[in-house]
Structure formats: structure tokens, C-alpha cells
Design a protein around this motif. Structure first.
Motif, PDB file in Angstrom:
ATOM      1  N   THR A 205       0.836  -1.198   0.000  1.00 49.50           N
ATOM      2  CA  THR A 205       0.000   0.000   0.000  1.00 49.50           C
ATOM      3  C   THR A 205       0.872   1.250   0.000  1.00 49.50           C
ATOM      4  OG1 THR A 205      -1.593  -1.227   1.290  1.00 49.50           O
ATOM      5  CG2 THR A 205      -1.908   1.142   1.185  1.00 49.50           C
ATOM      6  N   ARG A 206       1.963   1.204   0.780  1.00 45.54           N
ATOM      7  CA  ARG A 206       2.844   2.364   0.854  1.00 45.54           C
ATOM      8  C   ARG A 206       3.422   2.679  -0.525  1.00 45.54           C
ATOM      9  NH1 ARG A 206       7.060   1.033   4.469  1.00 45.54           N
ATOM     10  NH2 ARG A 206       5.531   1.398   6.095  1.00 45.54           N
ATOM     11  N   ALA A 207       3.829   1.626  -1.246  1.00 40.56           N
ATOM     12  CA  ALA A 207       4.398   1.841  -2.579  1.00 40.56           C
ATOM     13  C   ALA A 207       3.377   2.513  -3.493  1.00 40.56           C
ATOM     14  CB  ALA A 207       4.851   0.503  -3.166  1.00 40.56           C
ATOM     15  N   GLU A 208       2.118   2.081  -3.423  1.00 39.52           N
ATOM     16  CA  GLU A 208       1.067   2.695  -4.244  1.00 39.52           C
ATOM     17  C   GLU A 208       0.867   4.167  -3.874  1.00 39.52           C
ATOM     18  OE1 GLU A 208      -2.782   0.812  -4.154  1.00 39.52           O
ATOM     19  OE2 GLU A 208      -1.797  -1.146  -4.270  1.00 39.52           O
ATOM     20  N   LEU A 209       0.823   4.422  -2.567  1.00 35.72           N
ATOM     21  CA  LEU A 209       0.596   5.791  -2.098  1.00 35.72           C
ATOM     22  C   LEU A 209       1.749   6.702  -2.509  1.00 35.72           C
ATOM     23  CD1 LEU A 209      -0.824   5.004   1.449  1.00 35.72           C
ATOM     24  CD2 LEU A 209      -2.068   6.110  -0.396  1.00 35.72           C
ATOM     25  N   GLN A 210       2.979   6.138  -2.447  1.00 29.50           N
ATOM     26  CA  GLN A 210       4.145   6.932  -2.836  1.00 29.50           C
ATOM     27  C   GLN A 210       4.067   7.320  -4.308  1.00 29.50           C
ATOM     28  OE1 GLN A 210       7.086   4.115  -1.585  1.00 29.50           O
ATOM     29  NE2 GLN A 210       7.430   5.095   0.403  1.00 29.50           N
TER      30      GLN A 210
ATOM     31  N   LEU B 230       6.753  19.353   1.977  1.00 34.48           N
ATOM     32  CA  LEU B 230       7.713  19.044   3.036  1.00 34.48           C
ATOM     33  C   LEU B 230       7.201  17.786   3.722  1.00 34.48           C
ATOM     34  CD1 LEU B 230      10.165  19.613   4.782  1.00 34.48           C
ATOM     35  CD2 LEU B 230       8.821  21.229   6.109  1.00 34.48           C
ATOM     36  N   PHE B 231       7.970  16.701   3.581  1.00 41.57           N
ATOM     37  CA  PHE B 231       7.493  15.369   3.928  1.00 41.57           C
ATOM     38  C   PHE B 231       8.411  14.772   4.994  1.00 41.57           C
ATOM     39  CE2 PHE B 231       7.177  10.821   3.430  1.00 41.57           C
ATOM     40  CZ  PHE B 231       5.943  10.538   2.881  1.00 41.57           C
ATOM     41  N   VAL B 232       7.851  14.475   6.155  1.00 36.67           N
ATOM     42  CA  VAL B 232       8.637  13.913   7.255  1.00 36.67           C
ATOM     43  C   VAL B 232       8.509  12.399   7.268  1.00 36.67           C
ATOM     44  CG1 VAL B 232       8.609  13.621   9.752  1.00 36.67           C
ATOM     45  CG2 VAL B 232       8.729  15.914   8.781  1.00 36.67           C
ATOM     46  N   THR B 233       9.630  11.713   7.425  1.00 38.51           N
ATOM     47  CA  THR B 233       9.587  10.245   7.508  1.00 38.51           C
ATOM     48  C   THR B 233      10.773   9.763   8.337  1.00 38.51           C
ATOM     49  OG1 THR B 233       9.664   8.194   6.220  1.00 38.51           O
ATOM     50  CG2 THR B 233      10.886  10.065   5.334  1.00 38.51           C
ATOM     51  N   HIS B 234      10.697   8.534   8.832  1.00 47.23           N
ATOM     52  CA  HIS B 234      11.882   7.969   9.462  1.00 47.23           C
ATOM     53  C   HIS B 234      12.467   6.868   8.573  1.00 47.23           C
ATOM     54  CE1 HIS B 234       8.603   5.460  11.232  1.00 47.23           C
ATOM     55  NE2 HIS B 234       9.393   4.529  10.761  1.00 47.23           N
ATOM     56  N   ASN B 235      11.875   6.750   7.383  1.00 41.86           N
ATOM     57  CA  ASN B 235      12.229   5.681   6.463  1.00 41.86           C
ATOM     58  C   ASN B 235      13.166   6.244   5.370  1.00 41.86           C
ATOM     59  OD1 ASN B 235      12.161   3.841   4.322  1.00 41.86           O
ATOM     60  ND2 ASN B 235      10.108   3.130   4.877  1.00 41.86           N
ATOM     61  N   ILE B 236      14.444   5.849   5.396  1.00 36.76           N
ATOM     62  CA  ILE B 236      15.443   6.399   4.469  1.00 36.76           C
ATOM     63  C   ILE B 236      15.065   6.113   3.018  1.00 36.76           C
ATOM     64  CG2 ILE B 236      17.876   6.320   3.786  1.00 36.76           C
ATOM     65  CD1 ILE B 236      18.516   5.342   6.626  1.00 36.76           C
ATOM     66  N   ASP B 237      14.636   4.890   2.793  1.00 37.04           N
ATOM     67  CA  ASP B 237      14.238   4.451   1.458  1.00 37.04           C
ATOM     68  C   ASP B 237      13.149   5.364   0.893  1.00 37.04           C
ATOM     69  OD1 ASP B 237      14.109   2.077  -0.531  1.00 37.04           O
ATOM     70  OD2 ASP B 237      12.029   2.451   0.057  1.00 37.04           O
ATOM     71  N   GLU B 238      12.141   5.656   1.733  1.00 34.69           N
ATOM     72  CA  GLU B 238      11.037   6.511   1.319  1.00 34.69           C
ATOM     73  C   GLU B 238      11.541   7.931   1.021  1.00 34.69           C
ATOM     74  OE1 GLU B 238       6.652   6.484   2.694  1.00 34.69           O
ATOM     75  OE2 GLU B 238       7.717   7.579   4.251  1.00 34.69           O
ATOM     76  N   ALA B 239      12.448   8.420   1.880  1.00 38.64           N
ATOM     77  CA  ALA B 239      12.965   9.776   1.711  1.00 38.64           C
ATOM     78  C   ALA B 239      13.669   9.932   0.357  1.00 38.64           C
ATOM     79  CB  ALA B 239      13.924  10.106   2.845  1.00 38.64           C
ATOM     80  N   ILE B 240      14.478   8.942  -0.031  1.00 47.24           N
ATOM     81  CA  ILE B 240      15.224   9.029  -1.287  1.00 47.24           C
ATOM     82  C   ILE B 240      14.300   8.806  -2.482  1.00 47.24           C
ATOM     83  CG2 ILE B 240      17.118   8.048  -2.634  1.00 47.24           C
ATOM     84  CD1 ILE B 240      18.393   7.221   0.035  1.00 47.24           C
ATOM     85  N   LEU B 241      13.350   7.909  -2.309  1.00 43.87           N
ATOM     86  CA  LEU B 241      12.430   7.573  -3.395  1.00 43.87           C
ATOM     87  C   LEU B 241      11.575   8.782  -3.798  1.00 43.87           C
ATOM     88  CD1 LEU B 241      11.591   4.857  -4.883  1.00 43.87           C
ATOM     89  CD2 LEU B 241       9.530   5.013  -3.494  1.00 43.87           C
TER      90      LEU B 241
ATOM     91  N   ASP C 216      14.339   3.612  -9.187  1.00 40.85           N
ATOM     92  CA  ASP C 216      14.504   2.173  -8.991  1.00 40.85           C
ATOM     93  C   ASP C 216      15.411   1.954  -7.782  1.00 40.85           C
ATOM     94  OD1 ASP C 216      15.086  -0.472  -9.047  1.00 40.85           O
ATOM     95  OD2 ASP C 216      15.620  -0.551 -11.195  1.00 40.85           O
ATOM     96  N   ARG C 217      14.851   1.323  -6.779  1.00 39.28           N
ATOM     97  CA  ARG C 217      15.597   1.093  -5.538  1.00 39.28           C
ATOM     98  C   ARG C 217      16.851   0.230  -5.728  1.00 39.28           C
ATOM     99  NH1 ARG C 217      10.329   0.895  -3.916  1.00 39.28           N
ATOM    100  NH2 ARG C 217       9.841   1.980  -1.974  1.00 39.28           N
ATOM    101  N   ASN C 218      16.847  -0.581  -6.792  1.00 40.75           N
ATOM    102  CA  ASN C 218      17.939  -1.543  -6.935  1.00 40.75           C
ATOM    103  C   ASN C 218      19.097  -1.017  -7.768  1.00 40.75           C
ATOM    104  OD1 ASN C 218      16.427  -3.527  -5.508  1.00 40.75           O
ATOM    105  ND2 ASN C 218      15.162  -3.725  -7.354  1.00 40.75           N
ATOM    106  N   MET C 219      18.955   0.233  -8.279  1.00 40.44           N
ATOM    107  CA  MET C 219      20.046   0.816  -9.061  1.00 40.44           C
ATOM    108  C   MET C 219      21.174   1.240  -8.132  1.00 40.44           C
ATOM    109  SD  MET C 219      19.141   1.623 -12.507  1.00 40.44           S
ATOM    110  CE  MET C 219      19.598   3.325 -12.778  1.00 40.44           C
TER     111      MET C 219
ATOM    112  N   ASN D 190      23.789   3.606  -3.263  1.00 38.44           N
ATOM    113  CA  ASN D 190      24.891   4.425  -2.745  1.00 38.44           C
ATOM    114  C   ASN D 190      24.357   5.549  -1.868  1.00 38.44           C
ATOM    115  OD1 ASN D 190      26.834   2.922  -3.956  1.00 38.44           O
ATOM    116  ND2 ASN D 190      27.098   4.284  -5.740  1.00 38.44           N
ATOM    117  N   LEU D 191      23.321   6.221  -2.388  1.00 43.23           N
ATOM    118  CA  LEU D 191      22.706   7.304  -1.632  1.00 43.23           C
ATOM    119  C   LEU D 191      22.165   6.796  -0.303  1.00 43.23           C
ATOM    120  CD1 LEU D 191      20.742   9.518  -4.144  1.00 43.23           C
ATOM    121  CD2 LEU D 191      22.064  10.344  -2.197  1.00 43.23           C
TER     122      LEU D 191
END
Lengths: 285, 259
Positions: B178-183, B198-209, B237-240, B245-246
Motif C-alpha cells: 500500500t505504501r508503494a502505491e501511495l508513494q 515538506l514530507f517527514v519520515t523515518h524511512n530512508i528508502d522513502e525519503a530518497i524515493l 529504482d531502488r535496486n540501481m 549508494n545514496l
């Protein structure tokens, strides 16, 4: 298949109805047998004589009127007092909940008056209002209707009975409103007046309705007690007392039965209203 | 499109200079939530603020929304950024009024502005369709799933056509799919509408995405540790290699910012 299921459902409902009715039926049966055996209907009337009274709700009992007439007098008194209590209680509760100054000023007085039994107000209320009725308040001497039985003193006592639970529940409801909802409304552009109308009021509604339900129940308690006091001359509580003085115990029990049924119906009604309007309560997310 | 922004890509939406925030706790002690924060957000940016729980991220959003005032430093909002008018805030919890239907929740801001019932309704229906909630307009919030509630909350915020959209871990309580769809939906909306987020998160993956810029927040007391401009092409793409690196860089900055 369809029919079988239908029948099964119906018989299931019949069984649950019987289970609910069984204790009552047993009670009535034991009562009837005991009363007939005792043979003193002025102390312990048989069920059949009580039912006979209930079957004739319009029969006049000497000067005191009928079961139905007296019940409607009591109901009218309660409804007027209750509506007044609701209007004043909700307004003051919302005011106290939103203005700290008002709350600090009024709350000590409220806390002193609240524990006072509403019935204790009756002699005072009758002394102040004499036996003035609602039509007299509007300059009508005598209307020859049920309204002539609605004395201001009675209304006042009912008002006191309903007022406090309505006030305290409203106050709790308003002060318990989640700050998140207020902030959400503010960021979406609501003015203070709109926050009041569109957040505080609906958010406090479940507790306001709880207050109304408790208040109405208490009003019905209070009117019966008030009508049994000296100085009363009508109402179902008065008829009950009058019948007891005349050793008409079948009429006493019939009046008790009506009081119970009316009280249960008022409660049921208020529950339905609550269920209809605040089904969201307890499921905030 | 608002004309004052259309021509000016560097228009400042929000600027914090040396902003500090101190609360008085219930015990009477002073608690410093933010210490000396410098941050500038420009028109059209999607800034993601990543940091550990309790480091003052929400306080920063509250300051931006005008819910609290800074105790030190300066906070400046750009012209056209007006509280109660063009700044919307999607909370993590209690994002919808439970006594209202989905439709009237979305129409709330329009109703407050005195927009007619019919027009507000039409507008709210369009927004509901846009966030994938067509057909759910009559439901109450408790009848919706967590993901659907956040969709409705986003529609509710978009209804006031915000210049600045503040979001406090809005997808924190939904499952991964669901999170992926919402993103994806949020990025689409941001690209369509040209608003600033301005989007607050504790999820690094989400922040970069999501972000055009990731602000790594440390604390307590909260402060900006490091900022990363993200110019990866979308959809990301998360797998690139550049993404991973980021991810490591942000994680390292985050670990360094923890006291």
C-alpha cells in the motif's frame, strides 16, 4: 433449501423470544398462584386484577383521574422540564468548556448545587412559584386541558433533575475533544466560530447525547417522586399514592407497571437516537 | 497555476534562520526540541526530512504550519504562503473527522470558505476519483482501510489547493504494498500540481524515493545534519547503484547525527 433456512431462522427467533419471556411468565404465574391462595387483594393483588386495570386506562378513579390521563400529565411535565434542562445545560456546558473564565466562575456553584437531591427543591419551588401553571404564565386562567396540571414548581424540579447530568456530560465532551481535530480544521481554514460549530459540537455530540439520556431517565425518576409528595394533585405518581391510600393495590401495581414501561421506552428511544447519530464513536482513527 | 510562482522557480516558500524551539515540560523543565535550524524550501521542491523518532521533526512541521511559534531565530514564509489558506497539513493519525463521510471530509476546507454545497461536492468527487476513492464517498473514516484513509486525507488537503503541503509520516502505518502505491500517487500529484511538499519520515528508502532533496535531521535537540540533492530520474529504482549508494550515505549521515 431457502425455505428450510427461513424456517430455521424463524424458529431460532422464537426460541430466543421464549428464553427472554420465560422468567417473566414464571414470575407472573407464581405471583398469580400466591395471590389467589393468599386471598387478600388489598395487600397482594392477583395478576388478573392488575391486568384488568391496565385494560381500562381511561377509567376514572374518583377525583384522581385515569391511568392514561395521569400518565400524560406526568409525561408533559417531564418533557417541558427536560427540554429546558437540555437547552440550558448544553449551552452552559459548551460555554464552560470553551471559555476558561466562565468555567472557573460557575463551576464552584455547580459543584455545591449538584449533589443536592432534586426532590429537596420541591417545597422551595412550590413556595416560590405557588401553584402557578404554565397557561397562567401566559395570562390564561384556565384552559380545561392537561396544561392546567403543569405547575411551574414541578417543571422547576424536573429541570433541576435533568440539568446536572446534561451539563456535566456536555462539559466533559467539549473538553475531551482531540486537539488534532481542532488543528486539522484550523489548517483547512476554519474560523474560531466554524471550529466551534463544525468540530467542538459534533465531536462532543456522543457525550451530549449520553447526558440527555441520563437526564431524561432522571427526570422520569424525579417526577414520580415529586408527584408522590404532599401538595400534588395529579400525575401517575399521585395516582399511585392515592390508590395506595385507598388500599387499591391492583391500581398501585398497574401504575408501577406503566411507570416502568414508560421509563424503559424513553431510554430505548434515546438509545436509538444515539445509535443513529453517533455510530462513529469509539472508532476514531 | 498561480501566476506569482509560474515564472519564478526560485521563489522561497519557507525560510528558517537559526530557528530554535524550547518547550516547558509538565514537570517544569525546559526541553529544547530544535536547536539552530537553517533550512530553505523553494517553490516546487519535494523536500523529505528523515530522522529518528523524537528528534523534533514534527516540531519543525508544526512551526511551518504556524501551530507553534519559534522561541529563537526567524521563520519567514514566502508571499502567497498563508496559514489557514494555502498551507495544508496531513497528520500521521486522526487525519479525518470521524463524524463526517469521506466526501464531506474532503469538502471541509471548501465548506469553510463558503463555497456552495454543489460546487464543493463536485470538486470533492473529482479529488476522490483522483486519489482512487471513487465509490467510497459515502463511507465513514472507520469503514476505510488505513491506506484509503490516507488517500482521503491527501484529497482533503488538496481541496484547499495548497501552495505548501506538510506531511507527517503519512504512510507510517500502512503495509509495504500500500505504501508503494501511495508513494507513486503522491509523486504523480506533486508533478501534476506544481505544489511544494515538506514530507517527514523515518524511512530512508522513502525519503530518497520521493524527494528532490533529502534533509537528514539529528538530535535531540533537532538540527540539520546534512542535505542531499537527489537528481535520480523518476520513476526511481531502488535496486540501481546510485540509489543504494545514496541510501548508504544517508544512513551514515543519520548515524552520525544521533547523539
Amino acid at each position: 433449501m431457502e425455505t428450510a433456512k427461513h424456517t430455521e431462522n424463524r424458529s431460532g427467533r422464537l426460541i430466543s423470544l421464549l428464553t427472554a419471556a420465560a422468567p417473566l411468565l414464571v414470575l407472573l404465574l407464581v405471583w398469580q398462584l400466591a395471590a389467589v391462595r393468599l386471598g387478600r387483594p388489598w395487600i397482594f393483588p392477583p395478576v388478573t386484577r392488575v391486568l384488568e386495570q391496565l385494560a381500562h386506562p381511561l377509567r376514572t378513579h374518583y377525583a384522581s383521574g385515569s391511568l392514561l390521563g395521569n400518565t400524560s400529565v406526568s409525561l408533559l411535565r417531564v418533557l417541558i422540564g427536560f427540554v429546558l434542562a437540555a437547552v440550558v445545560g448544553i449551552s452552559l456546558g459548551v460555554l464552560m468548556g470553551s471559555a476558561r473564565f466562565v468555567r472557573r466562575t460557575v463551576e464552584p456553584l455547580i459543584e455545591i448545587l449538584r449533589p443536592l437531591c432534586p426532590i429537596a427543591w420541591l417545597p422551595f419551588a412550590i413556595a416560590v412559584f405557588k401553584l402557578r401553571t404554565v397557561p397562567q404564565l401566559f395570562g390564561l386562567a384556565y384552559t380545561r386541558t392537561v396544561w392546567d396540571q403543569v405547575q411551574l414548581g414541578m417543571i422547576f424540579v424536573i429541570f433541576v433533575g435533568g440539568f446536572f447530568p446534561i451539563l456535566t456530560n456536555t462539559l466533559d465532551g467539549v473538553t475531551g475533544v482531540r486537539r488534532s481535530y481542532v488543528l486539522l480544521a484550523r489548517t483547512l481554514g476554519a474560523s474560531p466560530a466554524q471550529v466551534f460549530r463544525h468540530v467542538y459540537l459534533p465531536a462532543a455530540m456522543p457525550q451530549i447525547l449520553t447526558g440527555l439520556r441520563q437526564g431524561l431517565g432522571l427526570c422520569w425518576f424525579v417526577i414520580i417522586a415529586a408527584e408522590m409528595m404532599i401538595g400534588s394533585d395529579s400525575g401517575i405518581g399521585y395516582l399511585l399514592m392515592y390508590a395506595a391510600d385507598n388500599a387499591a393495590m391492583d391500581l398501585v401495581v398497574a401504575a408501577m407497571f406503566i411507570i416502568g414501561i414508560v421509563g424503559a421506552s424513553l431510554n430505548f428511544l434515546m438509545r436509538r437516537v444515539m445509535h443513529r447519530f453517533v455510530s462513529w464513536k469509539g472508532r476514531e482513527v | 497555476m498561480r501566476p506569482e510562482f509560474a515564472s519564478d522557480a526560485n521563489h522561497t516558500i519557507l525560510q528558517l534562520d537559526d530557528v530554535g524551539k524550547t518547550f516547558r515540560s509538565d514537570a517544569g523543565a525546559d526541553v529544547t526540541a530544535l536547536a539552530s535550524v537553517d533550512l530553505t524550501i523553494r517553490q516546487g521542491e519535494f523536500v523529505t526530512l528523515v530522522g529518528a523518532t523524537g528528534c523534533g521533526k514534527t516540531t519543525l512541521l508544526d512551526l511551518a504550519a504556524g501551530i507553534t511559534e519559534p522561541s529563537a531565530g526567524h521563520l519567514r514564509r514566502g508571499s502567497g504562503v498563508r496559514l489557514g489558506q494555502s498551507v495544508a497539513y496531513v497528520f500521521q493519525h486522526y487525519t479525518l473527522f470521524p463524524w463526517r463521510t469521506t466526501l464531506t471530509n474532503v469538502a471541509f476546507g471548501l465548506q469553510m470558505r463558503g463555497i456552495g454545497r454543489r460546487q464543493a461536492r463536485t470538486c470533492a468527487m473529482e479529488l476522490l476519483a483522483r486519489v482512487g476513492l471513487a465509490g467510497f464517498e459515502k463511507g465513514r473514516p472507520h469503514e476505510l482501510s488505513g491506506g484509503m484513509r490516507q488517500r482521503a486525507a491527501i484529497a482533503q488537503a488538496l481541496a484547499i489547493e495548497p501552495v505548501l503541503l506538510l506531511m507527517d509520516e503519512p504512510f507510517g502505518a500502512v503495509d509495504d504494498a500500500t505504501r508503494a502505491e501511495l508513494q507513486r500517487m503522491l509523486v504523480d500529484l506533486w508533478q501534476d500540481r506544481g505544489m511544494t511538499i515538506l514530507f517527514v519520515t523515518h524511512n530512508i528508502d522513502e525519503a530518497i524515493l520521493l524527494g528532490t532533496r533529502v534533509v537528514v535531521f539529528g538530535g535531540p535537540p533537532g538540527r540539520v545534519v546534512r542535505q542531499f540533492d537527489i537528481d535520480l530520474p523518476r520513476p526511481r529504482d531502488r535496486n540501481m547503484k546510485p540509489f543504494t549508494n545514496l541510501f548508504l550515505d544517508v544512513r551514515q549521515a543519520l548515524a552520525g547525527g544521533l547523539d
